[in-house]
Design a protein around this motif. Structure first.
Motif, PDB file in Angstrom:
ATOM      1  N   LEU A  18       0.829  -1.208   0.000  1.00 19.52           N
ATOM      2  CA  LEU A  18       0.000   0.000   0.000  1.00 19.52           C
ATOM      3  C   LEU A  18       0.861   1.255   0.000  1.00 19.52           C
ATOM      4  CD1 LEU A  18      -2.738   1.411   0.220  1.00 19.52           C
ATOM      5  CD2 LEU A  18      -2.644   1.046   2.703  1.00 19.52           C
ATOM      6  N   MET A  19       1.908   1.264   0.833  1.00 26.92           N
ATOM      7  CA  MET A  19       2.756   2.452   0.922  1.00 26.92           C
ATOM      8  C   MET A  19       3.486   2.710  -0.394  1.00 26.92           C
ATOM      9  SD  MET A  19       3.410   4.826   3.018  1.00 26.92           S
ATOM     10  CE  MET A  19       2.664   3.971   4.415  1.00 26.92           C
ATOM     11  N   THR A  20       3.998   1.650  -0.995  1.00 28.96           N
ATOM     12  CA  THR A  20       4.738   1.826  -2.245  1.00 28.96           C
ATOM     13  C   THR A  20       3.816   2.280  -3.376  1.00 28.96           C
ATOM     14  OG1 THR A  20       6.228   0.059  -1.524  1.00 28.96           O
ATOM     15  CG2 THR A  20       6.312   0.691  -3.831  1.00 28.96           C
ATOM     16  N   CYS A  21       2.630   1.695  -3.456  1.00 31.25           N
ATOM     17  CA  CYS A  21       1.677   2.128  -4.487  1.00 31.25           C
ATOM     18  C   CYS A  21       1.258   3.578  -4.274  1.00 31.25           C
ATOM     19  CB  CYS A  21       0.456   1.217  -4.486  1.00 31.25           C
ATOM     20  SG  CYS A  21       0.785  -0.464  -5.060  1.00 31.25           S
ATOM     21  N   ARG A  22       1.090   3.951  -3.030  1.00 30.67           N
ATOM     22  CA  ARG A  22       0.740   5.340  -2.735  1.00 30.67           C
ATOM     23  C   ARG A  22       1.841   6.295  -3.189  1.00 30.67           C
ATOM     24  NH1 ARG A  22       0.073   7.745   3.397  1.00 30.67           N
ATOM     25  NH2 ARG A  22       0.321   9.938   2.847  1.00 30.67           N
ATOM     26  N   HIS A  23       3.090   5.917  -2.951  1.00 31.75           N
ATOM     27  CA  HIS A  23       4.187   6.780  -3.362  1.00 31.75           C
ATOM     28  C   HIS A  23       4.282   6.888  -4.871  1.00 31.75           C
ATOM     29  CE1 HIS A  23       6.291   6.210   0.752  1.00 31.75           C
ATOM     30  NE2 HIS A  23       5.705   7.373   0.695  1.00 31.75           N
ATOM     31  N   VAL A  24       4.050   5.787  -5.580  1.00 36.37           N
ATOM     32  CA  VAL A  24       4.158   5.863  -7.037  1.00 36.37           C
ATOM     33  C   VAL A  24       3.022   6.694  -7.626  1.00 36.37           C
ATOM     34  CG1 VAL A  24       2.878   3.799  -7.764  1.00 36.37           C
ATOM     35  CG2 VAL A  24       4.891   4.505  -9.032  1.00 36.37           C
ATOM     36  N   VAL A  25       1.878   6.758  -6.941  1.00 40.53           N
ATOM     37  CA  VAL A  25       0.827   7.698  -7.352  1.00 40.53           C
ATOM     38  C   VAL A  25       1.364   9.128  -7.277  1.00 40.53           C
ATOM     39  CG1 VAL A  25      -1.384   8.715  -6.679  1.00 40.53           C
ATOM     40  CG2 VAL A  25      -1.153   6.236  -6.796  1.00 40.53           C
ATOM     41  N   ASP A  26       2.015   9.449  -6.159  1.00 37.55           N
ATOM     42  CA  ASP A  26       2.600  10.790  -6.001  1.00 37.55           C
ATOM     43  C   ASP A  26       3.615  11.076  -7.100  1.00 37.55           C
ATOM     44  OD1 ASP A  26       1.110  10.965  -3.679  1.00 37.55           O
ATOM     45  OD2 ASP A  26       2.779  10.475  -2.354  1.00 37.55           O
ATOM     46  N   PHE A  27       4.541  10.132  -7.278  1.00 38.55           N
ATOM     47  CA  PHE A  27       5.612  10.343  -8.249  1.00 38.55           C
ATOM     48  C   PHE A  27       5.055  10.498  -9.662  1.00 38.55           C
ATOM     49  CE2 PHE A  27       8.155   7.466  -5.208  1.00 38.55           C
ATOM     50  CZ  PHE A  27       8.506   8.546  -4.416  1.00 38.55           C
ATOM     51  N   SER A  28       4.131   9.621 -10.033  1.00 38.92           N
ATOM     52  CA  SER A  28       3.612   9.638 -11.406  1.00 38.92           C
ATOM     53  C   SER A  28       2.833  10.915 -11.693  1.00 38.92           C
ATOM     54  CB  SER A  28       2.714   8.416 -11.644  1.00 38.92           C
ATOM     55  OG  SER A  28       3.443   7.222 -11.529  1.00 38.92           O
ATOM     56  N   PHE A  29       2.002  11.328 -10.745  1.00 38.60           N
ATOM     57  CA  PHE A  29       1.218  12.551 -10.949  1.00 38.60           C
ATOM     58  C   PHE A  29       2.141  13.758 -11.104  1.00 38.60           C
ATOM     59  CE2 PHE A  29      -1.060  16.279  -9.338  1.00 38.60           C
ATOM     60  CZ  PHE A  29      -2.180  16.260 -10.162  1.00 38.60           C
ATOM     61  N   ASN A  30       3.148  13.830 -10.256  1.00 42.22           N
ATOM     62  CA  ASN A  30       4.062  14.969 -10.323  1.00 42.22           C
ATOM     63  C   ASN A  30       4.852  14.972 -11.627  1.00 42.22           C
ATOM     64  OD1 ASN A  30       3.258  15.902  -7.828  1.00 42.22           O
ATOM     65  ND2 ASN A  30       4.853  14.816  -6.709  1.00 42.22           N
ATOM     66  N   GLU A  31       5.310  13.812 -12.054  1.00 39.87           N
ATOM     67  CA  GLU A  31       6.059  13.753 -13.315  1.00 39.87           C
ATOM     68  C   GLU A  31       5.166  14.092 -14.505  1.00 39.87           C
ATOM     69  OE1 GLU A  31       9.226  13.521 -13.910  1.00 39.87           O
ATOM     70  OE2 GLU A  31       9.639  13.402 -11.767  1.00 39.87           O
ATOM     71  N   ALA A  32       3.918  13.629 -14.482  1.00 39.62           N
ATOM     72  CA  ALA A  32       3.007  13.902 -15.595  1.00 39.62           C
ATOM     73  C   ALA A  32       2.740  15.390 -15.747  1.00 39.62           C
ATOM     74  CB  ALA A  32       1.695  13.155 -15.389  1.00 39.62           C
ATOM     75  N   ASN A  33       2.761  16.117 -14.640  1.00 42.36           N
ATOM     76  CA  ASN A  33       2.419  17.545 -14.673  1.00 42.36           C
ATOM     77  C   ASN A  33       3.621  18.449 -14.432  1.00 42.36           C
ATOM     78  OD1 ASN A  33      -0.707  17.540 -14.809  1.00 42.36           O
ATOM     79  ND2 ASN A  33      -0.228  16.024 -13.236  1.00 42.36           N
TER      80      ASN A  33
END
Length: 604
Positions: free
Chosen positions: A297-312
């Motif tokens: 759960l923690m790792t998936c949550r972090h990759v949500v953060d990383f992916s959203f920030n990189e996309a924008n």
């Protein structure tokens, strides 16, 4: 070594020479404007060089910020400019073209007017990005006459630059617990460390060792061990805050520090999870599934953060009503802290873990983690989905490539993507990824352990991964592709290990997910450093997310009636992945080509 060149004789009574030497510069004084170029040419090409106007008046910390930060090839403040070796050729060109005959009276001396500022503008025009640190209340000026010099010195005396330096050592946007319960004193620990010559890397290592000791105490399964573990975990977090504050206080940024800081937080937290699971096992309570679930759960949550920030990161026309509402809420101070706290960032999370470890049981700790982090993940993901659907943004090729790298697709998906190139139809990448992930998780959940039909499901999953990889990830919700793949891969490993019927399968799966997660975090921080993803051979060697998932499924089918053999296979796979990714990661981060950055990171 570094060399500072004063563009003329120092002004009487100035401490500039001593200030520069205290910052580690050898000081050379040019006899006149034409002599500056000769002195620059005499400085070895591998050294940092600074050009400083001898009339400079300002705080020592203003000079430190402008001249000693290792992260930037060139930096400037009024009257002072520095260039690292990669920017030296551009500096030499700028100096050769500078209007060296333009002079003005400076007391009894003739000096080049604003030469460092002129050179900084020339470097910008030459394509060299010149960093200009925000000075705030710090003074950096080049007075033109005695009256202006007197006023500048008075302004310097009116501001305590050490107090400013201490405040600026604290990260600007941090969580509530860190801001009000850690930083008020950890900044002084950082200063204490700086004055004794300690480095951020040493403090980071001390934080890791303290956390590992805390995990060891938790593994005892005794109440005294749990209490000691909670206390040590908090001490580790204080040191974790201190290392970044020390780096900012003394500007000790390094490639090794970037790697240590980027990876040790996760290593500490996940090692503590393992310690809690071992301690619970000593008391007869098997919580390895909860420990692994928390890590997933923690790792998936972090990759949500990383992916959203990189996309924008560099999207154009990047506005939305949801983002505007968030900005309006930022003006109401208490809402900022509430929104930071409810996502359970690292400070609040570690404090909760420490207190619950000392006072309750590992099972309660993990359930609190899962519930709290699941709520935080739902809150942040829902908000980002709303922003993505309501904003009008054009994502760049760089953003699409970053998302593709974060997706970590292997050879199987790559082959499918090449076959489908230009013929992917109307199925968007995120929908293909979500469909494949849903089928993979459902198959792992509902098919019997070892059922050969799950291999066919894994093949379909690999094909949908190829569909997702066949088009640039520029859609509104395509930033969800990497976290969807993380959830599918990690979730499949968790489910199969839980159904294997072997007591050691879940610990082995924990090790495998930890090794793969390290690779994914390493990918994130390489992208953040501007050096791109890990080499393609590494991704091919460890199979990509779809390849590893298929391997685990095949192992489960082949070893269905031999639970211990499945555990051994998972362990061997974990060791193999860990060795490959660690060796390549260490090689990269200690190399001279790695970025000298320090992760300011999200508060989560």
């Amino acid at each position: 070594m570094s060399t500072a060149i004063l563009t003329g004789p120092p002004v009487p009574g100035s401490s500039l020479d001593a200030d520069l030497r205290s910052l580690g510069f050898d000081v050379e004084v040019a006899s006149g404007p034409h002599d500056t170029g000769a002195l620059l040419a005499a400085v070895p090409a591998g050294q940092r060089v600074a050009v400083v106007d001898p009339r400079f008046v300002g705080h020592l910390h203003a000079l430190r910020l402008a001249l000693t930060d290792p992260r930037f090839p060139a930096a400037s403040a009024p009257g002072a400019l520095t260039a690292q070796p990669e920017a030296r050729p551009a500096l030499a060109r700028a100096l050769a073209a500078a209007p060296g005959t333009t002079v003005a009276a400076g007391g009894t001396h003739a000096v080049v007017v604003n030469l460092p500022d002129t050179l900084a503008e020339a470097l910008d025009a030459d394509g060299v990005a010149v960093h200009r640190p925000p000075l705030g209340s710090l003074v950096a000026a080049v007075p033109a006459d005695a009256e202006a010099r007197h006023e500048a010195r008075a302004a310097v005396a009116a501001v305590d630059d050490e107090a400013v330096r201490l405040r600026s050592a604290v990260k600007a946007h941090d969580g509530f617990f860190t801001t009000f319960f850690i930083s008020p004193y950890s900044r002084y620990i950082a200063r204490w460390c700086a004055r004794r010559g300690l480095t951020p890397n040493q403090v980071t290592t001390a934080s890791l060792l303290t956390a590992l000791l805390a995990a060891g105490c938790a593994a005892t399964g005794e109440r005294g061990g749990y209490i000691a573990a909670g206390v040590l975990l908090l001490v580790s977090f204080v040191l974790d805050c201190t290392d970044g504050q020390l780096a900012r206080y003394s500007l000790q940024y390094s490639t090794m520090g970037a790697w240590l800081d980027a990876t040790f937080d996760r290593a500490k937290e996940y090692a503590f999870y393992a310690g809690l699971a071992l301690g619970a096992a000593r008391d007869g309570d098997d919580v390895w599934a909860l420990a692994l679930g928390s890590m997933v759960l923690m790792t998936c949550r972090h990759v949500v953060d990383f992916s959203f920030n990189e996309a924008n990161h560099d999207a154009t026309a990047n506005t939305s009503p949801t983002a505007a509402l968030s900005s309006r809420l930022d003006s109401v101070g208490w809402t900022v802290w509430v929104r930071r706290m409810i996502i359970l960032p690292i400070g609040e999370r570690w404090a909760m873990i420490a207190v619950l470890t000392a006072t309750t049981s590992p099972r309660i700790v993990f359930w609190a983690l899962i519930i709290g982090c699941a709520f935080g993940a739902c809150y942040t993901t829902a908000g980002r989905v709303l922003r993505s659907l309501t904003r009008k943004a054009e994502r760049t090729d760089r953003a699409a490539q970053a998302l593709a790298d974060l997706a970590d697709s292997g050879p199987a998906a790559g082959l499918q993507a090449r076959l489908l190139h230009g013929r992917a139809g109307v199925v968007g990448p995120v929908y293909a990824a979500a469909l494949g992930a849903a089928l993979m998780i459902a198959g792992a959940l509902y098919l019997p352990f070892g059922d050969a039909r799950l291999i066919a499901v894994a093949v379909i999953y690999a094909m949908t991964a190829g569909v997702a990889a066949s088009r640039p990830l520029k859609g509104a919700l395509d930033w969800l592709v990497p976290p969807v793949f993380r959830a599918a891969e990690y979730g499949t490993i968790l489910i199969l290990a839980a159904k294997a019927g072997s007591a050691q399968a879940l610990p082995a799966a924990f090790g495998l997910v930890a090794a793969v997660a390290y690779h994914h975090y390493d990918t994130v921080y390489r992208i953040r450093g501007g050096t791109g993803a890990p080499p393609a051979w590494l991704v091919r060697t460890i199979g990509g997310h779809e390849g590893r998932t298929l391997v685990v499924v095949v192992l489960a089918a082949l070893l269905a009636n031999r639970g211990n053999d499945f555990t051994s296979a998972l362990t061997a796979l974990a060791v193999a992945v860990a060795l490959v990714v660690l060796v390549e990661s260490i090689r990269f981060w200690v190399s001279s080509g790695a970025p000298a950055v320090h992760d300011e990171g999200e508060t989560a």
